[in-house]
Write an enzyme that holds these catalytic residues in place. Structure first.
Site, PDB file in Angstrom:
ATOM      1  N   GLY A   3       0.834  -1.196   0.000  1.00 57.70           N
ATOM      2  CA  GLY A   3       0.000   0.000   0.000  1.00 57.70           C
ATOM      3  C   GLY A   3       0.863   1.237   0.000  1.00 57.70           C
ATOM      4  O   GLY A   3       2.053   1.178   0.358  1.00 57.70           O
ATOM      5  N   GLN A  54       3.345   9.945   1.280  1.00 56.42           N
ATOM      6  CA  GLN A  54       4.610   9.212   1.338  1.00 56.42           C
ATOM      7  C   GLN A  54       5.523   9.531   0.168  1.00 56.42           C
ATOM      8  O   GLN A  54       6.725   9.242   0.227  1.00 56.42           O
ATOM      9  CB  GLN A  54       4.357   7.695   1.363  1.00 56.42           C
ATOM     10  CG  GLN A  54       3.686   7.232   2.649  1.00 56.42           C
ATOM     11  CD  GLN A  54       3.527   5.729   2.641  1.00 56.42           C
ATOM     12  OE1 GLN A  54       2.531   5.206   2.169  1.00 56.42           O
ATOM     13  NE2 GLN A  54       4.531   5.015   3.136  1.00 56.42           N
ATOM     14  N   CYS A 101       6.277  -0.197   7.250  1.00 61.48           N
ATOM     15  CA  CYS A 101       5.886   0.932   6.401  1.00 61.48           C
ATOM     16  C   CYS A 101       7.077   1.337   5.554  1.00 61.48           C
ATOM     17  O   CYS A 101       8.202   1.407   6.059  1.00 61.48           O
ATOM     18  CB  CYS A 101       5.438   2.096   7.285  1.00 61.48           C
ATOM     19  SG  CYS A 101       4.987   3.572   6.361  1.00 61.48           S
ATOM     20  N   LEU A 102       6.822   1.614   4.281  1.00 61.46           N
ATOM     21  CA  LEU A 102       7.903   2.016   3.377  1.00 61.46           C
ATOM     22  C   LEU A 102       8.565   3.314   3.831  1.00 61.46           C
ATOM     23  O   LEU A 102       9.721   3.553   3.505  1.00 61.46           O
ATOM     24  CB  LEU A 102       7.353   2.190   1.950  1.00 61.46           C
ATOM     25  CG  LEU A 102       6.763   0.925   1.303  1.00 61.46           C
ATOM     26  CD1 LEU A 102       6.177   1.247  -0.060  1.00 61.46           C
ATOM     27  CD2 LEU A 102       7.814  -0.162   1.190  1.00 61.46           C
ATOM     28  N   HIS A 114      -4.131   1.350   7.494  1.00 58.64           N
ATOM     29  CA  HIS A 114      -2.767   1.889   7.576  1.00 58.64           C
ATOM     30  C   HIS A 114      -2.607   3.075   6.621  1.00 58.64           C
ATOM     31  O   HIS A 114      -2.080   4.127   7.002  1.00 58.64           O
ATOM     32  CB  HIS A 114      -1.781   0.755   7.248  1.00 58.64           C
ATOM     33  CG  HIS A 114      -0.338   1.154   7.219  1.00 58.64           C
ATOM     34  ND1 HIS A 114       0.595   0.647   8.099  1.00 58.64           N
ATOM     35  CD2 HIS A 114       0.335   2.006   6.406  1.00 58.64           C
ATOM     36  CE1 HIS A 114       1.777   1.188   7.821  1.00 58.64           C
ATOM     37  NE2 HIS A 114       1.651   2.017   6.800  1.00 58.64           N
ATOM     38  N   GLU A 115      -3.086   2.918   5.383  1.00 56.53           N
ATOM     39  CA  GLU A 115      -2.914   3.985   4.384  1.00 56.53           C
ATOM     40  C   GLU A 115      -3.788   5.201   4.704  1.00 56.53           C
ATOM     41  O   GLU A 115      -3.359   6.342   4.520  1.00 56.53           O
ATOM     42  CB  GLU A 115      -3.203   3.472   2.970  1.00 56.53           C
ATOM     43  CG  GLU A 115      -2.329   2.314   2.503  1.00 56.53           C
ATOM     44  CD  GLU A 115      -0.845   2.483   2.790  1.00 56.53           C
ATOM     45  OE1 GLU A 115      -0.353   3.624   2.808  1.00 56.53           O
ATOM     46  OE2 GLU A 115      -0.176   1.458   3.007  1.00 56.53           O
ATOM     47  N   HIS A 158      -2.195   7.436   7.134  1.00 54.12           N
ATOM     48  CA  HIS A 158      -1.194   8.341   6.551  1.00 54.12           C
ATOM     49  C   HIS A 158      -1.833   9.664   6.135  1.00 54.12           C
ATOM     50  O   HIS A 158      -1.193  10.719   6.211  1.00 54.12           O
ATOM     51  CB  HIS A 158      -0.545   7.707   5.319  1.00 54.12           C
ATOM     52  CG  HIS A 158       0.614   6.801   5.611  1.00 54.12           C
ATOM     53  ND1 HIS A 158       1.737   7.222   6.294  1.00 54.12           N
ATOM     54  CD2 HIS A 158       0.842   5.504   5.300  1.00 54.12           C
ATOM     55  CE1 HIS A 158       2.600   6.208   6.391  1.00 54.12           C
ATOM     56  NE2 HIS A 158       2.075   5.154   5.801  1.00 54.12           N
TER      57      HIS A 158
HETATM   58 CO    CO Z   1       2.883   3.264   5.685  1.00 56.43          CO
END
Ligand code: CO
Length: 140
Positions: free
Chosen positions: A34, A39, A76-77, A118-119, A122
């Site tokens: 995701g 991000q 998380c990226l 999660h997304e 953000h």
């Molecule tokens: Co993330």
């Protein structure tokens, strides 16, 4: 940017479509499941998710119903090398706009429900480390 509340998309313009494409490319290149626009430095309410069941693109996503609780490991990226356990709703109903600007909704559970939550976090400037227990560094 990661800590800001992202802005609502007023209109699905060619730039938004380009953003969606760029986000999917970035997610797949990083082997993520995701990605949220903040991000990659864009403060807009846009997310992409693919947990192996196909790409879902959502503009202005909102959780409209949530059921149950589940705990699972997340990463998380934007926080590379870290993992922790996060408690989230087990099932959610989410609505938003697709790339045609049509309202769509998804009723999802398990890992997909987790990825959406999660997304969407953000977009509120919330990162999983804020909610995680047993936060730890992964062996590189
Ligand atoms: Co993330």
């Amino acid at each position: 940017m990661l800590r800001e509340k992202a802005k609502t998309v007023r209109e699905v313009t060619p730039n938004i479509l380009k953003l969606l494409d760029n986000m999917a490319d970035t997610m797949y290149a990083a082997k993520g499941v995701g990605l949220a626009a903040p991000q990659i430095g864009v403060s807009k309410r846009v997310i992409v998710v693919d947990v192996g069941e196909g790409l879902v693109e959502l503009i202005n996503p909102e959780i409209i119903e949530a059921f149950g609780k589940a705990v699972d490991t997340e990463g998380c990226l934007s926080v590379p090398g870290m993992a922790g356990e996060v408690t989230r709703a087990e099932k959610v109903v989410i609505k938003g706009l697709n790339r045609k600007g049509e309202e769509v909704s998804y009723r999802v559970c398990g890992y997909m429900a987790r990825a959406f939550q999660h997304e969407i976090d953000h977009l509120e400037g919330v990162v999983f480390v804020d909610k995680a227990e047993n936060l730890r560094k992964l062996e590189q």
